[in-house]
Design an enzyme around this catalytic site. Structure first.
Site, PDB file in Angstrom:
ATOM      1  N   GLU A  49      -4.640   7.504  -1.615  1.00  0.00           N
ATOM      2  CA  GLU A  49      -3.665   8.318  -2.369  1.00  0.00           C
ATOM      3  C   GLU A  49      -2.529   8.809  -1.462  1.00  0.00           C
ATOM      4  O   GLU A  49      -2.073   9.944  -1.560  1.00  0.00           O
ATOM      5  CB  GLU A  49      -4.371   9.452  -3.109  1.00  0.00           C
ATOM      6  CG  GLU A  49      -5.320   8.888  -4.153  1.00  0.00           C
ATOM      7  CD  GLU A  49      -5.631   9.811  -5.302  1.00  0.00           C
ATOM      8  OE1 GLU A  49      -4.772  10.638  -5.662  1.00  0.00           O
ATOM      9  OE2 GLU A  49      -6.734   9.683  -5.850  1.00  0.00           O
ATOM     10  N   ASN A  76       0.675  12.495  -7.525  1.00  0.00           N
ATOM     11  CA  ASN A  76       0.942  13.849  -7.023  1.00  0.00           C
ATOM     12  C   ASN A  76      -0.202  14.783  -7.381  1.00  0.00           C
ATOM     13  O   ASN A  76      -0.591  15.647  -6.598  1.00  0.00           O
ATOM     14  CB  ASN A  76       2.240  14.407  -7.608  1.00  0.00           C
ATOM     15  CG  ASN A  76       3.461  13.765  -6.981  1.00  0.00           C
ATOM     16  OD1 ASN A  76       3.370  13.170  -5.904  1.00  0.00           O
ATOM     17  ND2 ASN A  76       4.596  13.870  -7.653  1.00  0.00           N
ATOM     18  N   GLU A  77      -0.733  14.609  -8.580  1.00  0.00           N
ATOM     19  CA  GLU A  77      -1.835  15.468  -9.016  1.00  0.00           C
ATOM     20  C   GLU A  77      -3.158  15.006  -8.390  1.00  0.00           C
ATOM     21  O   GLU A  77      -3.979  15.822  -7.972  1.00  0.00           O
ATOM     22  CB  GLU A  77      -1.913  15.472 -10.547  1.00  0.00           C
ATOM     23  CG  GLU A  77      -0.612  16.006 -11.117  1.00  0.00           C
ATOM     24  CD  GLU A  77      -0.583  16.123 -12.631  1.00  0.00           C
ATOM     25  OE1 GLU A  77      -1.497  15.623 -13.292  1.00  0.00           O
ATOM     26  OE2 GLU A  77       0.367  16.748 -13.127  1.00  0.00           O
ATOM     27  N   ARG A 122     -32.810  24.975  15.332  1.00  0.00           N
ATOM     28  CA  ARG A 122     -32.912  24.235  16.601  1.00  0.00           C
ATOM     29  C   ARG A 122     -32.881  25.202  17.789  1.00  0.00           C
ATOM     30  O   ARG A 122     -31.940  25.997  17.917  1.00  0.00           O
ATOM     31  CB  ARG A 122     -31.737  23.247  16.687  1.00  0.00           C
ATOM     32  CG  ARG A 122     -31.632  22.496  17.988  1.00  0.00           C
ATOM     33  CD  ARG A 122     -32.678  21.430  18.093  1.00  0.00           C
ATOM     34  NE  ARG A 122     -32.529  20.653  19.320  1.00  0.00           N
ATOM     35  CZ  ARG A 122     -33.441  19.785  19.742  1.00  0.00           C
ATOM     36  NH1 ARG A 122     -34.540  19.565  19.039  1.00  0.00           N
ATOM     37  NH2 ARG A 122     -33.245  19.115  20.857  1.00  0.00           N
ATOM     38  N   GLY A 167     -26.238  17.406  17.951  1.00  0.00           N
ATOM     39  CA  GLY A 167     -26.598  16.659  19.167  1.00  0.00           C
ATOM     40  C   GLY A 167     -26.932  15.222  18.818  1.00  0.00           C
ATOM     41  O   GLY A 167     -26.300  14.622  17.933  1.00  0.00           O
ATOM     42  N   GLY A 188       0.850  -1.183   0.000  1.00  0.00           N
ATOM     43  CA  GLY A 188       0.000   0.000   0.000  1.00  0.00           C
ATOM     44  C   GLY A 188       0.885   1.231   0.000  1.00  0.00           C
ATOM     45  O   GLY A 188       1.220   1.773  -1.057  1.00  0.00           O
TER      46      GLY A 188
END
Ligand SMILES: Cc1cc2nc3c(=O)[nH]c(=O)nc-3n(C[C@H](O)[C@H](O)[C@H](O)COP(=O)(O)OP(=O)(O)OC[C@H]3O[C@@H](n4cnc5c(N)ncnc54)[C@H](O)[C@@H]3O)c2cc1C
Length: 386
Positions: free
Chosen positions: A370, A247-248, A275, A346, A138
């Site tokens: 990425e 990178n992009e 609320r 909440g 990875g």
């Protein structure tokens, strides 16, 4: 006196950019918003919606008009991913991978033959996917073990890819494999694999915490024959294809995260105005106002970083450090803002009847794919420390 006429705020959009961003957001609001909850629950994006994304023109933003694309800038892709992610980050990443990884790589590294064969289909109907990661590789992506054997009849690929976004919907896959494991990263080569190539199968779809509608799949390559013409870039130079597109792509993830945070903030502002507690709107408590002000400031900083990285990229200037910084900053910001959104709703923030718990779940992925946050820090540290 310095010439200042050309200097403008990074977040100030020109007319064309503003029109484009607004039209994508309007589409997202009308066509995507009503389906967000169902898509999350069913972990599925309907094909009709994907067809509408093609019609809208957001699946081929940088692809030249001659191939049926919009011929627009990378910055436009960032605006589209942000606007879509404000409503649903799953749609944001589908469009992001299509533009910033797949179309981008084909335009940059594809031969004339590849461009002719694939760009117009990517612009009109074919979803793309980008397959680098494996179960064992990875962060250390170049430790991949998928093998490409060079034969007189083209290449034969064997191996398994994991975590591939758009795997379920894609018709075209950029698959990274090694032609020679002994060569280390110098053996890595990028191949274009069509979904119906013999020996290619899309395997299990992951059941995820967030961005559930976005498909994440295993790919199986079992003696998968790939024509020599489908090598993307040079043999043994796939590592360059991977590094440069990622990178992009990172800027696109930054865009996904600022869109997500904007969406969380939009919902929250509307909710706390309605609320009432202790006889007044929750938004009237200064303690709450300050929390919202901090979130909006955080988001503004992230947006400036994302836009700056994208504009540097379009100007052909170096952006490696800025891309890594915008990705880590905006993904951490998105998690904080989405978390605040849950807090300010909440108990209602914790249930699926309201939209913010999903955004909180969706935010987490920004720090993982990425390049994880630690890998972004590694890139930044090298740039800063040399
Ligand atoms: C939803 C989803 C979609 C994805 N889509 C794609 C896709 O389309 N195409 C594709 O190719 N991949 C894709 N990926 C894979 C993704 O890019 C990887 O999961 C990611 O790069 C991390 O790799 P890993 O999972 O193997 O974690 P590992 O690399 O095992 O990392 C585990 C932990 O160790 C840390 N770590 C590792 N090395 C170092 C180091 N040198 N220094 C400090 N810390 C370190 C990491 O930061 C992380 O915290 C996707 C993943 C997910 C979850």
């Amino acid at each position: 006196m310095p010439h200042v006429e050309t200097v403008r705020g990074l977040t100030r959009l020109d007319e064309d950019e503003a029109l484009f961003r607004d039209s994508v957001y309007e589409f997202a609001d009308q066509e995507i918003r009503p389906r967000v909850r169902e898509m999350d629950e069913q972990a599925h994006i309907p094909r009709q919606l994907i067809d509408k994304l093609f019609e809208l023109g957001v699946m081929a933003i940088e692809i030249p008009e001659a191939h049926g694309g919009a011929g627009a800038a990378f910055f436009h892709a960032v605006l589209a991913v942000e606007a879509l992610s404000r409503v649903d980050p799953s749609i944001g990443v589908l469009v992001d991978v299509q533009n910033t990884l797949v179309a981008n790589a084909l335009m940059r590294w594809g031969s004339d033959q590849i461009k002719e064969r694939y760009l117009s289909s990517l612009a009109s109907r074919t979803v793309g996917a980008y397959a680098l990661s494996e179960a064992g590789s990875g962060s250390d992506a170049f430790a991949l073990t998928t093998r490409a054997a060079d034969t007189s009849d083209g290449f034969v690929l064997n191996g398994r890819k994991l975590w591939i976004t758009n795997g379920l919907e894609a018709g075209l896959f950029i698959v990274f494999a090694t032609v020679d494991p002994g060569e280390g990263y110098r053996g890595i080569t990028a191949f274009l694999v069509e979904r119906d190539f013999p020996g290619f199968t899309v395997g299990r779809k992951e059941d995820k915490m967030g961005i559930r509608a976005s498909s994440t799949c295993e790919l199986l390559l079992e003696d998968c024959k790939v024509p020599r013409a489908n090598v993307l870039g040079e043999i043994g130079k796939g590592y360059k294809v991977a590094i440069e597109t990622l990178n992009e792509g990172r800027i696109g993830i930054g865009a996904q995260m600022i869109g997500l945070a904007q969406g969380a903030l939009d919902h929250t502002v509307a909710y706390i105005r309605e609320r009432h507690q202790f006889g007044k709107a929750v938004a009237d408590f200064q303690g709450v106002q300050f929390q919202v002000a901090r979130a909006a400031t955080d988001l503004e900083a992230a947006r400036l970083m994302v836009y700056n990285a994208a504009r540097l990229r379009d100007a052909g200037e170096p952006f490696l450090k800025e891309a890594a910084m915008c990705k880590i900053f905006s993904s951490e910001m998105a998690e904080r803002v989405a978390s605040l959104a849950v807090n300010l709703y909440g108990g209602y923030g914790f249930v699926k009847d309201y939209p913010v718990e999903k955004l909180y779940r969706d935010a987490k992925i920004g720090q993982i794919y990425e390049g994880t946050s630690n890998l972004q820090l590694q890139t930044i540290a090298i740039q800063v420390l040399g």
